[in-house]
Scaffold this active site. Structure first.
Site, PDB file in Angstrom:
ATOM      1  N   GLN A  15       0.851  -1.188   0.000  1.00  0.00           N
ATOM      2  CA  GLN A  15       0.000   0.000   0.000  1.00  0.00           C
ATOM      3  C   GLN A  15       0.886   1.237   0.000  1.00  0.00           C
ATOM      4  O   GLN A  15       1.635   1.462   0.952  1.00  0.00           O
ATOM      5  CB  GLN A  15      -0.871  -0.048   1.261  1.00  0.00           C
ATOM      6  CG  GLN A  15      -1.687   1.170   1.541  1.00  0.00           C
ATOM      7  CD  GLN A  15      -1.897   1.351   3.043  1.00  0.00           C
ATOM      8  OE1 GLN A  15      -1.162   0.816   3.852  1.00  0.00           O
ATOM      9  NE2 GLN A  15      -2.900   2.119   3.399  1.00  0.00           N
TER      10      GLN A  15
ATOM     11  N   SER B  13       5.312  -0.894   3.986  1.00  0.00           N
ATOM     12  CA  SER B  13       5.671  -2.223   4.486  1.00  0.00           C
ATOM     13  C   SER B  13       5.712  -3.206   3.323  1.00  0.00           C
ATOM     14  O   SER B  13       4.804  -3.225   2.496  1.00  0.00           O
ATOM     15  CB  SER B  13       4.638  -2.714   5.494  1.00  0.00           C
ATOM     16  OG  SER B  13       4.467  -1.767   6.508  1.00  0.00           O
TER      17      SER B  13
ATOM     18  N   GLU C 251      -7.965  -0.752   6.989  1.00  0.00           N
ATOM     19  CA  GLU C 251      -6.750  -0.739   7.805  1.00  0.00           C
ATOM     20  C   GLU C 251      -7.116  -0.726   9.278  1.00  0.00           C
ATOM     21  O   GLU C 251      -6.526  -1.417  10.088  1.00  0.00           O
ATOM     22  CB  GLU C 251      -5.895   0.488   7.473  1.00  0.00           C
ATOM     23  CG  GLU C 251      -4.637   0.574   8.335  1.00  0.00           C
ATOM     24  CD  GLU C 251      -3.701   1.690   7.921  1.00  0.00           C
ATOM     25  OE1 GLU C 251      -4.179   2.761   7.524  1.00  0.00           O
ATOM     26  OE2 GLU C 251      -2.476   1.472   7.999  1.00  0.00           O
TER      27      GLU C 251
ATOM     28  N   GLU D  12      -2.649  10.343  18.613  1.00  0.00           N
ATOM     29  CA  GLU D  12      -3.351  11.626  18.557  1.00  0.00           C
ATOM     30  C   GLU D  12      -4.462  11.602  17.500  1.00  0.00           C
ATOM     31  O   GLU D  12      -5.578  12.080  17.737  1.00  0.00           O
ATOM     32  CB  GLU D  12      -2.352  12.751  18.251  1.00  0.00           C
ATOM     33  CG  GLU D  12      -1.355  13.022  19.377  1.00  0.00           C
ATOM     34  CD  GLU D  12      -0.277  11.948  19.545  1.00  0.00           C
ATOM     35  OE1 GLU D  12      -0.029  11.184  18.579  1.00  0.00           O
ATOM     36  OE2 GLU D  12       0.303  11.842  20.639  1.00  0.00           O
TER      37      GLU D  12
END
Lengths: 407, 372
Positions: free
Chosen positions: A128, A163, A246, A374
């Site tokens: 991705q 990745s 995801e 966050e």
């Protein structure tokens, strides 16, 4: 309330166990492996192919694309059972968890029939290509350009944190096609062959010493327009499909957890007696037990909703943030219990098998990957609690006029 | 897997919410806070009429014999509404104690009154600002007479009888004492949460009848508290969510710097953390509910887990609700302090957070030893 499977679920679980018992080894009895990345990929591909041959690959995908057409609860049962075995599934996590669902939603029928069964059988690995040096939490600020040239698009730019790019055959890619409009409106989405000319993959060494991520450079890489997913300028909407998947895929950070720390505290000395007798140690243990237990049963609530055939509530949105922080703090405290020896990172000297060291050095990455702490708090506040978005100064400004700083 | 409440139980929740919205608004809680009455008697009578007090009491003793899952549902709504009644003393503590350890005669005598809501019972353990232990307990039974002082006793001023843990020749046992009888003097005491009344009770050779086995008082109390901890944890989760909702509503309506304060990340992250704490606590409570309703061997661990995380969640949500309100949250007029008060009461009423954390680890050590 009960923890039991329905009769249909029990039957499905038994079938899964039969297959796994015949074809894999339980993690607890597995040998230590010292293999190269290439060897691991080969082993992973073989396992995926075996699953596909026997109807256990991509369970929730339609059968015509290599799946089984299974229900969400059946997928969970399979994952529960497979996770007990020493089988390599990592190289496929992103392709099957995020790229596949995006292709199912946006690719043409011919493309789906061509690519998805190969993905499901482990013949192709997908990655991705989203984040960029200047576009992380603010993904829509990405700058990799795609320019139309006849029937092709020409790609120039750089992705990062990709990745598995080093062993991927295909990738999904979001690019900027129009910098003259507001940032969310000028994006376009593609899939591409990672063996195309002009792609350079460079591994990134992490603080943990490993190199799971890469930088990916694009220099005049050509993608046929037929490999566009969604309309020109609609790439943000396509990206959200991927990101939704995801968040389903990125769950518990894992690592050493309460039982490991409990065991360590039971056998490590503190002030002349086992550390677990120390009140401060007990208090911390209790806090982490409550968090681990809370996450486990939060997950059970989600599973219950799926088992009933209803949509789960938003409760699982807390999983990654709680587990990644716990992974870090618990790992750090495990090292504290080892006292001066807590700085050791030598497998031959460390009795606890380096699991606390791995927590300590790996957790900073988990607190960032797949949505930072966050950003996840923003998501909980906005999507779960219904609070308004922050005011965004770049919202209705042409992307080319948005101020930029360091990347 | 079925780890949610059933449709019937969800229906009960809706009924409880609508009843409490109507009969226990925060104005009613405030009336008890500011008034002289120990509790809202009309509200409690209404709850009894709906059968809530009778929920877990067997039919032969005047109850309706439903399970503890139903009681958990009611407890969450009572916690959400901060209902000012002696329900928890009567039902989570005294009724549970009688059902666990009472003789048939004792059950016949006390349970029907608790089920109908006509009788109020209190559970008396504490003797001042420290944990009560076998070493420091001064209340004592000689013969059949109890002497000593218990303070604070929740609902001690309005209760008709109490279950008292007292030292005796066998170490320590539970006793039933008629609070309207001789040798009992009660004074209402000031507490941080006046929406739930507390008393100091002085016993001077008050007639006492043992409940359960002689010398088993401390172990019995542990068992009672394990069960009550789950039910109180549901109240705490209800209260935590109410405080979170209040903070959210205020943040959406309060404008500063030209926009709702709910759009600032400092506020959003605070409320996200409140949601995280409340969600972890809720899930642990469900585990506790399962263990309580099935009398599982895991109950001591599940109860301590539910209590620790629910105490933490309610405290977090109550204090940050005040903070979100700014100066107005510190005024008597705003209702933020009602949650803040109740959160503290519920986090110490069965023993403090540090003690329950220690107890959780002890329970895990014990269950590991048993399963090894």
């Amino acid at each position: 309330m009960d923890f039991n499977d329905t009769p249909a679920e029990a039957e499905f679980r038994a079938a899964a166990r039969t297959f796994l018992e015949a074809n894999a080894t339980l993690t607890s009895g597995a040998p230590q492996r010292d293999e190269t990345e290439t060897e691991q990929i080969e082993r992973a591909k073989a396992w995926q192919q075996l699953k596909q041959d026997n109807g256990w690959a991509c369970l929730n995908w339609p059968t015509e694309y290599g799946g089984r057409g299974a229900t969400p609860i059946e997928l969970i049962i399979w994952n529960q059972e497979e996770s007990r075995y020493d089988v390599p599934t990592g190289p496929f996590a992103i392709g099957l968890g995020m790229c596949g669902p995006t292709m199912i939603a946006y690719a043409s029928e011919d493309q789906k029939r061509e690519h998805l069964p190969r993905m499901a059988a482990g013949q192709d690995i997908w990655c991705q290509l989203f984040s960029e040096p200047a576009a992380g939490s603010d993904l829509a600020g990405l700058r990799t350009r795609a320019e139309r040239d006849g029937d092709d698009w020409v790609i120039n730019g750089q992705k990062i944190w990709t990745s598995g790019a080093q062993f991927s055959d295909w990738g999904i890619l979001v690019t900027r096609t129009d910098p003259s409009v507001a940032k969310h409106k000028g994006l376009t989405f593609f899939f591409l062959n990672m063996h195309s000319p002009g792609i350079e993959v460079r591994p990134i060494k992490q603080i943990s010493g490993g190199a799971n991520f890469n930088e990916v450079y694009f220099t005049d890489v050509r993608i046929p327009d037929t490999q566009r997913l969604g309309e020109v300028g609609q790439g943000w909407g396509v990206s959200l499909t991927t990101l939704m998947n995801e968040r389903l895929a990125v769950g518990n950070a894992g690592g050493a957890d309460f039982p490991d720390l409990f065991e360590l505290a039971s056998k490590t000395d503190l002030d002349g007696e086992p550390a677990i007798n120390n009140a401060a140690v007990r208090e911390k243990l209790a806090d982490w037990y409550c968090q681990a237990s809370g996450l486990k049963f939060t997950n059970y609530r989600t599973i219950s909703a799926l088992s009933r055939g209803t949509t789960p509530g938003p409760e699982n949105s807390i999983t990654k943030i709680v587990s990644a922080v716990k992974m870090q703090d618990l790992g750090s405290f495990g090292l504290d219990l080892m006292d001066m020896g807590g700085i050791l990172n030598d497998a031959t000297l460390d009795p606890a098998n380096l699991i606390f060291q791995q927590n300590f050095m790996g957790a900073p990455g988990y607190r960032i990957a797949g949505g930072t702490d966050e950003i996840l708090r923003n998501i909980i506040a906005e999507r779960v609690l219904g609070m308004p978005q922050d005011i965004r100064v770049d919202k209705n400004v042409p992307f080319s006029e948005v101020p930029t700083g360091n990347s | 897997m079925n780890f949610e409440f059933s449709e019937e139980q969800d229906l009960l929740r809706e009924q409880a919410q609508s009843f409490l919205n109507q009969h226990s608004p925060l104005d009613a809680v405030r009336a008890v806070l500011e008034g002289d009455q120990a509790y809202d008697a009309k509200l409690y009578a209404g709850m009894a009429e709906l059968g809530w007090t009778a929920t877990t009491i067997p039919e032969q003793y005047g109850g309706i014999g439903l399970g503890h899952l139903e009681l958990c549902v009611i407890a969450e709504e009572l916690g959400r509404s901060l209902a000012p009644t002696p329900f928890s003393s009567c039902i989570y503590l005294v009724s549970e104690a009688l059902q666990l350890f009472g003789s048939d005669a004792q059950k016949q005598r006390y349970l029907p009154g608790l089920a109908s809501g006509e009788t109020i019972g209190a559970f008396a353990l504490a003797e001042g600002p420290q944990p009560a232990t076998a070493a420091n307990l001064t209340s004592r039974v000689e013969g059949d007479a109890l002497t000593g002082t218990k303070v604070p006793v929740a609902d001690g001023d309005c209760a008709n009888f109490a279950i008292v843990l007292a030292a005796d020749a066998d170490g320590g046992s539970l006793y039933l004492v008629d609070l309207d009888g001789p040798g009992v003097q009660r004074t209402t005491v000031e507490t941080l949460d006046p929406t739930r009344s507390h008393a100091s009770i002085e016993f001077s050779a008050a007639p006492a009848e043992r409940l359960g086995e002689a010398g088993a008082g401390w172990l019995q109390t542990d068992r009672i508290f394990d069960r009550a901890a789950v039910l109180f944890a549901f109240e705490q989760v209800g209260g935590a969510h109410a405080a979170l909702d209040m903070a959210k509503e205020y943040a959406l309506g309060r404008f500063a710097f030209g926009r709702p304060i709910a759009s600032f990340q400092a506020i959003k992250h605070k409320l996200a953390d409140m949601y995280i704490a409340a969600t972890l606590a809720r899930s642990n409570c469900y585990y506790g509910a399962w263990a309580l309703s099935t009398d599982a061997a895991e109950l001591p661990v599940a109860a301590a887990t539910a209590r620790v995380s629910a105490s933490q969640a309610f405290h977090e949500c109550a204090k940050e609700n005040i903070q979100t309100h700014g100066g107005m949250g510190f005024t008597w007029e705003f209702n933020c302090h009602l949650y803040y008060r109740r959160a503290k009461l519920l986090s110490v009423n069965l023993g403090s957070l540090p003690r329950w954390k220690n107890r959780l680890i002890t329970n895990i050590e014990t269950s590991n030893a048993l399963s090894a």
